[in-house]
Structure formats: structure tokens, C-alpha cells
Design a protein around this motif. Structure first.
Motif, PDB file in Angstrom:
ATOM      1  N   LEU B  39      55.404 108.601 -41.812  1.00 30.02           N
ATOM      2  CA  LEU B  39      54.329 108.574 -40.823  1.00 30.02           C
ATOM      3  C   LEU B  39      53.147 109.399 -41.307  1.00 30.02           C
ATOM      4  N   PHE B  40      53.472 110.551 -41.887  1.00 29.05           N
ATOM      5  CA  PHE B  40      52.415 111.423 -42.395  1.00 29.05           C
ATOM      6  C   PHE B  40      51.618 110.718 -43.488  1.00 29.05           C
ATOM      7  N   LEU B  41      52.324 110.031 -44.382  1.00 26.41           N
ATOM      8  CA  LEU B  41      51.630 109.328 -45.463  1.00 26.41           C
ATOM      9  C   LEU B  41      50.724 108.234 -44.908  1.00 26.41           C
ATOM     10  N   ILE B  42      51.239 107.486 -43.925  1.00 25.07           N
ATOM     11  CA  ILE B  42      50.428 106.419 -43.330  1.00 25.07           C
ATOM     12  C   ILE B  42      49.187 106.997 -42.666  1.00 25.07           C
ATOM     13  N   MET B  43      49.363 108.135 -41.987  1.00 16.31           N
ATOM     14  CA  MET B  43      48.218 108.723 -41.279  1.00 16.31           C
ATOM     15  C   MET B  43      47.144 109.201 -42.233  1.00 16.31           C
ATOM     16  N   LEU B  44      47.558 109.580 -43.458  1.00 15.18           N
ATOM     17  CA  LEU B  44      46.561 110.035 -44.434  1.00 15.18           C
ATOM     18  C   LEU B  44      45.546 108.942 -44.714  1.00 15.18           C
ATOM     19  N   GLY B  45      45.983 107.691 -44.711  1.00 21.02           N
ATOM     20  CA  GLY B  45      45.063 106.600 -45.055  1.00 21.02           C
ATOM     21  C   GLY B  45      44.470 105.911 -43.843  1.00 21.02           C
ATOM     22  N   TYR B  46      44.716 106.452 -42.651  1.00 19.93           N
ATOM     23  CA  TYR B  46      44.331 105.717 -41.442  1.00 19.93           C
ATOM     24  C   TYR B  46      42.862 105.953 -41.075  1.00 19.93           C
ATOM     25  N   ASP B  49      38.245 102.670 -37.310  1.00 18.79           N
ATOM     26  CA  ASP B  49      37.576 101.370 -37.387  1.00 18.79           C
ATOM     27  C   ASP B  49      37.854 100.748 -38.750  1.00 18.79           C
ATOM     28  N   GLY B  50      39.084 100.909 -39.227  1.00 16.88           N
ATOM     29  CA  GLY B  50      39.394 100.495 -40.588  1.00 16.88           C
ATOM     30  C   GLY B  50      39.483  98.989 -40.746  1.00 16.88           C
ATOM     31  N   ILE B  51      39.229  98.536 -41.957  1.00 15.98           N
ATOM     32  CA  ILE B  51      39.452  97.131 -42.293  1.00 15.98           C
ATOM     33  C   ILE B  51      40.427  97.085 -43.454  1.00 15.98           C
ATOM     34  N   ALA B  52      41.010  95.912 -43.666  1.00  7.29           N
ATOM     35  CA  ALA B  52      41.943  95.784 -44.780  1.00  7.29           C
ATOM     36  C   ALA B  52      41.200  95.998 -46.091  1.00  7.29           C
ATOM     37  N   PRO B  53      41.784  96.706 -47.031  1.00 10.27           N
ATOM     38  CA  PRO B  53      41.071  96.999 -48.279  1.00 10.27           C
ATOM     39  C   PRO B  53      41.043  95.803 -49.228  1.00 10.27           C
ATOM     40  N   ILE B  54      40.564  94.687 -48.750  1.00 12.47           N
ATOM     41  CA  ILE B  54      40.434  93.501 -49.583  1.00 12.47           C
ATOM     42  C   ILE B  54      38.945  93.171 -49.638  1.00 12.47           C
ATOM     43  N   VAL B  55      38.418  93.073 -50.839  1.00 12.64           N
ATOM     44  CA  VAL B  55      36.967  92.879 -50.962  1.00 12.64           C
ATOM     45  C   VAL B  55      36.622  91.419 -50.672  1.00 12.64           C
ATOM     46  N   ASP B  56      35.906  91.217 -49.571  1.00 11.75           N
ATOM     47  CA  ASP B  56      35.479  89.885 -49.193  1.00 11.75           C
ATOM     48  C   ASP B  56      34.076  89.654 -49.765  1.00 11.75           C
ATOM     49  N   ARG B  57      33.597  88.396 -49.710  1.00 13.70           N
ATOM     50  CA  ARG B  57      32.280  88.116 -50.288  1.00 13.70           C
ATOM     51  C   ARG B  57      31.174  88.897 -49.597  1.00 13.70           C
ATOM     52  N   ASN B  68      28.482  99.996 -49.557  1.00 15.28           N
ATOM     53  CA  ASN B  68      28.926 101.228 -48.906  1.00 15.28           C
ATOM     54  C   ASN B  68      29.647 100.927 -47.601  1.00 15.28           C
ATOM     55  N   ALA B  69      29.270  99.823 -46.944  1.00 12.54           N
ATOM     56  CA  ALA B  69      29.924  99.461 -45.688  1.00 12.54           C
ATOM     57  C   ALA B  69      31.426  99.281 -45.915  1.00 12.54           C
ATOM     58  N   PHE B  70      31.744  98.685 -47.056  1.00 20.23           N
ATOM     59  CA  PHE B  70      33.167  98.487 -47.362  1.00 20.23           C
ATOM     60  C   PHE B  70      33.841  99.824 -47.612  1.00 20.23           C
ATOM     61  N   LEU B  71      33.168 100.646 -48.436  1.00 19.74           N
ATOM     62  CA  LEU B  71      33.784 101.907 -48.822  1.00 19.74           C
ATOM     63  C   LEU B  71      34.011 102.806 -47.622  1.00 19.74           C
ATOM     64  N   SER B  72      33.119 102.733 -46.625  1.00 20.50           N
ATOM     65  CA  SER B  72      33.277 103.660 -45.510  1.00 20.50           C
ATOM     66  C   SER B  72      34.182 103.095 -44.415  1.00 20.50           C
ATOM     67  N   HIS B  73      34.632 101.858 -44.555  1.00 22.34           N
ATOM     68  CA  HIS B  73      35.517 101.307 -43.526  1.00 22.34           C
ATOM     69  C   HIS B  73      36.915 100.965 -44.021  1.00 22.34           C
ATOM     70  N   ALA B  74      37.045 100.726 -45.321  1.00 22.81           N
ATOM     71  CA  ALA B  74      38.339 100.245 -45.814  1.00 22.81           C
ATOM     72  C   ALA B  74      39.404 101.343 -45.672  1.00 22.81           C
ATOM     73  N   VAL B  75      40.594 100.910 -45.338  1.00 18.83           N
ATOM     74  CA  VAL B  75      41.728 101.827 -45.248  1.00 18.83           C
ATOM     75  C   VAL B  75      42.223 102.102 -46.666  1.00 18.83           C
ATOM     76  N   ASP B  76      42.701 103.337 -46.898  1.00 17.38           N
ATOM     77  CA  ASP B  76      43.230 103.670 -48.222  1.00 17.38           C
ATOM     78  C   ASP B  76      44.574 102.948 -48.420  1.00 17.38           C
ATOM     79  N   PRO B  77      44.668 102.052 -49.381  1.00 14.17           N
ATOM     80  CA  PRO B  77      45.918 101.287 -49.517  1.00 14.17           C
ATOM     81  C   PRO B  77      47.036 102.049 -50.211  1.00 14.17           C
ATOM     82  N   LEU B  78      46.701 103.110 -50.940  1.00 16.87           N
ATOM     83  CA  LEU B  78      47.723 103.767 -51.762  1.00 16.87           C
ATOM     84  C   LEU B  78      48.879 104.355 -50.947  1.00 16.87           C
TER      85      LEU B  78
END
Lengths: 505, 121
Positions: B39-46, B49-57, B68-78
Motif C-alpha cells: 500500500l505504501f509503495l502504491i501511495m508513493l506513485g498516487y 488527478d492522475g492519468i495512466a502513464p501512457i503517452v497519447d497523441r 508538461n501537462a503529461f508530466l504533471s498528471h501521469a501516475v508514476d508507474p514504477l
């Protein structure tokens, strides 16, 4: 010859999953294959001496990918792991005939080797955790391999404490990732040295010390070891005491403290306190044991204390910015003791296995007078006991001498006194073991005991020769420069570790 | 605050694993610790207003750089990858722990660790 680094992990891993396929009929073929692989690993380990390499898994460059790092310290551990595992595997060839399901045993053995090689090569802290779990889970299963009352109990105890330790380590890894944003050891180290420590990282460091301390069985965390190590089959006890607690505990702790977080005076004292507690308590508890393998297990706690003491003394001197020559001498002593202990403690456990197989008991009081019946076991056991007690020409003497000299030069006379005192205790406990097992009256029911021949004898002889020859590592200049000094350099350079690895990229 | 609760969960698991007398409860305690760490690990990347870390067009500018919009919204997938690995490992150790519990029950006829005491010293 340059061996690609993943081979050290992939070869035993692939073998591990091939071995159960041989089934009951191909048992001897499976054993032969396992022996060939462990001997092959020794050859490859020897060929890597003195090298410094990194390998990027899947060609993903760090910090995006995972890297494997072979430096002096990893090289030293790989050497110890492969030598001990080759000897233990040779010994198992005959010894494990008394158990069923030998191919499953061989599979778990190989998985344990995979895990340990992975731990010492990994340059990524989460990867280190994964390999640590592979080795640990294989060892939990191996401790309970006999499936008798005591073995199951010991295995459960070991597994509970081991799992708690693993969770501490994983929590530490999570905290480190949260605070530095990377999992690569070199980058973590760089981030910490530029941004400094904070609360989260300090807590993570505490978790790492407790977690790796549990894996290394340092004294407040030692409760599982005296049960787990004697309950395992003898070759596995040799592996557990000889290398597992060092690869998973001492090595990982050294890497984290020296190369990632950097040492401080407080940290140095914490390590020294743990070490001295382990040395003294382990030795005193060992004196009162009447079970041969249990005595050896307690003595392992005490001997790991020596290794950690050498490293802790080095850490303290580095942190106080004292004489670096003295610091490197202390670390040299600790690392040499690690190598020595791997050899003679595994030899002693193999001896105990040989005695147990011949007599069917581990109780010192029920034995006696085996010297004539089992001359070879007796001779190798005498060599190993002399080494561990620090009798001059044998290997243990040199490493203890170096630690004592380092302690005196650093003007911690009481530490030197403790080292010598514990050494005397060690001598007494091995004299006791020797007296009750090999000398005295031969009990009536042990009249027709026979010496174990073949592969068991070969494994013990090889380790006994190494026990005598290890002194050469200190005395002969090229060997010292090739094996020990690179390892000491890695520990001494501390945070420059990250600079070297990032520069390599 | 959520981190503190997560740590509390970890401590509850540790307490359960160390204090309880029943083998199965000890195993449950270890599992609670594992879940707390996951749970702690998941919360680190939460992110709220996150979006899936998949780069869309729509997140690519003309030079094929990520906006930058992507970088500031994407969830950390690691951390999620780490948690998957950690779950697989805990599954393996859970299976082994439970099977040892079963074998011990067959031998001793009890799960109470105060009665399973042949080893001493």
C-alpha cells in the motif's frame, strides 16, 4: 576470458529448473549436472578476479534500466559462494542419498546459489531485494527438508523471522524510492550526498540495519539461527552458515552503509556494538551446547561478529577521518575473516554431517573415541578447529591478527582485548567438541562405525587444504593485491562508488 | 496522514506476527505487513488527478517531446511494477508458509506455538 555477468545468475537458475525433470531414474545424471555447474561457477568466479565491470540488463542504460556490478567486493563474495557451494554439492552427492526427493533438493540448492549470486552482483536495490527473497525462500524450504518435528518447527521460526526481515528491507526500499526517486544504488547514493539525509532516509537506514541484521543473525536478532542451521541437512548448514548469512546479511549491510548512505560516527558505534554483542554472546552460548551442530551454529554468530567488527571499526575510523591505512587494515581483516569463516565453518558443518551419518547422533555426550574409526574426518575437523580458534599457521589466525592490530593502532585497546578473549572462548569450545567427539571412550553401540569415503571425503579434504592455504592470501603479494585489496578499496571509497558507476555509463 | 495510517497497519502486522501464539495468525500478521508495504509503495506513485502513464497523441508537441501537462498528471508507474513483483514473491512465501503449517499440524496436532517446542537453548 570475460564471463558475461548474467551468467552467474542465469546458469544456476536454468539448471535449477532443469534438474527436477530428470525424475527418479535420472538421479545420478542430475547430481552430475549439478556438480558440473557448481564447479563451472568456481572456474568462472576465479576468472573474474581483479575485474571491474558493469552490465546493463537488456541494454537499458541506468537509471532507467537495471545494472549488474562486478567490483572487488562482489568478486570476493562470488568466490566464497562458488567455492563453498561446489564443496557442499560434492558432499551432498553421497550424503543426500539418505533423503528422498534428491532432485528437488538439488533444485532448491541451485535456486539458493542463484539468489546469492544475484544479491552480490545487483546494482539496483529493488533487484537486490528480489534476489534476497529467492535465496531466502529456497533456504526456508531447505531447512525444513527432512519434514520431521524439529525441522518443521525450525523452518517455521526461520521463515517468520526471515519474512519480517524481508518486509523491513522492502519498506526501507520503498522509503528510499519515495525520498530519492530512484532505485539504482549509484543514483541513490548521489542523490543522498547532494541533498543530505532527512527523516525518511534515516528511518529507512534503521530498517535496513534491522532487516539485514536479522538476515546476518547479529545478536539482538539472532534467535532463528541456532534452530535453523542445525536442523538443515549438513551440506545446507554449511551453505547457510558459510555464505548465506554473509551474502544476504553482511554484504548487503556493507553495501548499503558504506556505498549508499555513507558512514557516520554514530553508525560506526552501532555496528561495533552489534558486532561485540554477537561475538561475546555467541561464544558464551556456544560453550554450553551439547549438540554438535548447535554448538557450531552459535559459534557462527560469534564469528560473524568478527567480520562485522572489522567493518565497523573501519567505518568508525573513516567517519572520524582518522588514519585511512588503519581503517583499510580493519576492513581487510573483516573481509579476510569473512572468506576464512566461509571455508572453515562449512568444513566443520560437513564434518558434523559426516559424523552424524556414521553414528546417527549429534549429541556430544553419546559420542567419543571416533578418532580411530574416522581418521580423515578427525584430521580435517582438527584443521578447521585450529583455524577457527586462530592457531598460528592456519587461516583464522591471520584475519584475527589483522583485526587486533587494527584495533590497537586505532587505540581501542578494549576492542582488541575482547577479540582475544572471544578467541580463547572459541578455542575452549572446539577443544570440548573435539574431546567429546573424537577422543575418550568409544561407546559400545558405535563399535562398527565406518569412515565415509568417496565424494564426502573429497569435499572435506578440499576445504581442509584451503584452510591451510588461506594464509597465503595475506602473505603473497599478488594474491593479496588481486583478491583482497580491490574489495577493501570498494569499501574504503565509500560514496565514490556512485561516481565510478555513473562515469562508466 | 495516509502514510502514518499505512505505518500503523505495518506495526499492527508486526505486533500480530510477534505476539500471537497461533501459527495461522502469525502468517496472517506477516501478510498484513506485506500489504502495508505494498500500500505504501502504491501511495508513493498516487496522484489525485492522475492519468495512466501512457503517452497519447494529445500529449506530444510537434517535436515529439512530451508535454508538461503529461508530466504533471501521469501516475508514476514504477511503484506499481514493484508491487506486482512484491505480490508474486509474497505469494511464493505464503504458499511455503501455509504448507509448513499444514505439515506441522500433521506432526504435532496443534497450531499453538507454545506447545511446539522441541528445540531449546
Amino acid at each position: 576470458m570475460t564471463v558475461p555477468l548474467p551468467v552467474f545468475v542465469v546458469l544456476p537458475l536454468a539448471t535449477a529448473f532443469m534438474l527436477p525433470l530428470f525424475g527418479k531414474k535420472g538421479k545420478s545424471a542430475a547430481t552430475l549436472l549439478a556438480n558440473l555447474v557448481t564447479i563451472g561457477l568456481v572456474v568462472m568466479a576465479v576468472s573474474t578476479i581483479g575485474q571491474w565491470r558493469t552490465y546493463e540488463v537488456g541494454r537499458w542504460s541506468i537509471p532507467l534500466g537495471i545494472n549488474l556490478v562486478l567490483d572487488g567486493l562482489s568478486c570476493l563474495l562470488i568466490l566464497a559462494i562458488s567455492v563453498v557451494s561446489a564443496a557442499a554439492m560434492l558432499f551432498s552427492t553421497r550424503y543426500m542419498e539418505q533423503y528422498t526427493a534428491k532432485s528437488k533438493y538439488l533444485c532448491l540448492f541451485m535456486l539458493m546459489v542463484t539468489g546469492m549470486n544475484g544479491v552480490v552482483l545487483s546494482g539496483d536495490i529493488f533487484n537486490l531485494f528480489v534476489f534476497l527473497e529467492i535465496a531466502s525462500i529456497a533456504s526456508y524450504a531447505l531447512v525444513g527438508f527432512g519434514c520431521e518435528h524439529e525441522e518443521l518447527e525450525a523452518s517455521f521460526k526461520y521463515m517468520v523471522l526471515g519474512s519480517i526481515a524481508s518486509m523491513f528491507i522492502l519498506f526501507g526500499v520503498a522509503l528510499v524510492y519515495g525520498n530519492t526517486g530512484t532505485l539504482n544504488m549509484a543514483y541513490i547514493s548521489r542523490t543522498i550526498s547532494t541533498n543530505g539525509m532527512n527523516m525518511g532516509l534515516t528511518f529507512a537506514l534503521g530498517l535496513f540495519i534491522a532487516g539485514f541484521g536479522l538476515k546476518a543473525a547479529l545478536v539482538p536478532f539472532h534467535a532463528w539461527l541456532p534452530d535453523a542451521h542445525p536442523s538443515a541437512p549438513a551440506p545446507i548448514s554449511a551453505m547457510l552458515s558459510g555464505v548465506l548469512i554473509k551474502a544476504l546479511g553482511v554484504y548487503a549491510l556493507t553495501r548499503v552503509l558504506f556505498n549508499i548512505f555513507g558512514v557516520t560516527v554514530t553508525l560506526g558505534w552501532i555496528i561495533i556494538t552489534l558486532a561485540i554483542l554477537s561475538m561475546v554472546c555467541g561464544a558464551l552460548l556456544a560453550l554450553g551446547q551439547w549438540d554438535f551442530k548447535r554448538l557450531l551454529a552459535y559459534s557462527s554468530i560469534s564469528q560473524v561478529g568478527y567480520v562485522v567488527l572489522g567493518l565497523g571499526l573501519g567505518a568508525l575510523i573513516i567517519a572520524k577521518e582518522g588514519n585511512t591505512a588503519v581503517a583499510s587494515l580493519a576492513i581487510l581483516g573483516g573481509l579476510l575473516h569473512l572468506l576464512n569463516h566461509a571455508v572453515y565453518k562449512s568444513l566443520l558443518f560437513l564434518n558434523s554431517g559426516s559424523v552424524e551419518m556414521a553414528t546417527g547422533t549429534r549429541q556430544l555426550r553419546e559420542m567419543g573415541g571416533l578418532a580411530e574409526k574416522m581418521p580423515y574426518t578427525r584430521a580435517t575437523c582438527a584443521i578447521a578447529s585450529a583455524s577457527i580458534a586462530g592457531v598460528p599457521p592456519f587461516s583464522g589466525f591471520w584475519s584475527k591478527l589483522i583485526i587486533v592490530i587494527a584495533a590497537i593502532q586505532a587505540e581501542y585497546y578494549w576492542i582488541a582485548a575482547v577479540v582475544v578473549g572471544v578467541s580463547v572462548c572459541t578455542l575452549i569450545m572446539y577443544l570440548k567438541a573435539h574431546r567429546y567427539v573424537f577422543l575418550g571412550e568409544l561407546p559400545e553401540k558405535l563399535k562398527d562405525v565406518k569412515e565415509n569415503k568417496g565424494s564426502m571425503l573429497l569435499a572435506m579434504s578440499i576445504l581442509a587444504v584451503l584452510c591451510v592455504a588461506m594464509g597465503l592470501l595475506v602473505l603473497v603479494e599478488p594474491l593479496r593485491a588481486g583478491v583482497l585489496e580491490p574489495a577493501v578499496k570498494v569499501v574504503m571509497q565509500g560514496l565514490d562508488y556512485s561516481v565510478n558507476i555513473i562515469a562508466q555509463k | 496522514m495516509p502514510y502514518a495510517l499505512c505505518f500503523l497497519l505495518f506495526v499492527i502486522g508486526l505486533y500480530c506476527a510477534v505476539v500471537k501464539k497461533n501459527m495461522v495468525k502469525i502468517v496472517v500478521g506477516i501478510l498484513v505487513m506485506e500489504y502495508a508495504v505494498n500500500l505504501f509503495l502504491i501511495m508513493l506513485g498516487y496522484r489525485w488527478d492522475g492519468i495512466a502513464p501512457i503517452v497519447d497523441r494529445e500529449y506530444l508537441t510537434e517535436g515529439n517531446n512530451i508535454t508538461n501537462a503529461f508530466l504533471s498528471h501521469a501516475v508514476d508507474p514504477l511503484p506499481q511494477a514493484l508491487v506486482l513483483t512484491a505480490i508474486v514473491i509474497s505469494l511464493g512465501s505464503l504458499a511455503l508458509m501455509i504448507s509448513i503449517c499444514i505439515r506441522t499440524y500433521e506432526k504435532y496436532g496443534t497450531f499453538d506455538i507454545t506447545e511446539i517446542r522441541r528445540l531449546k537453548g
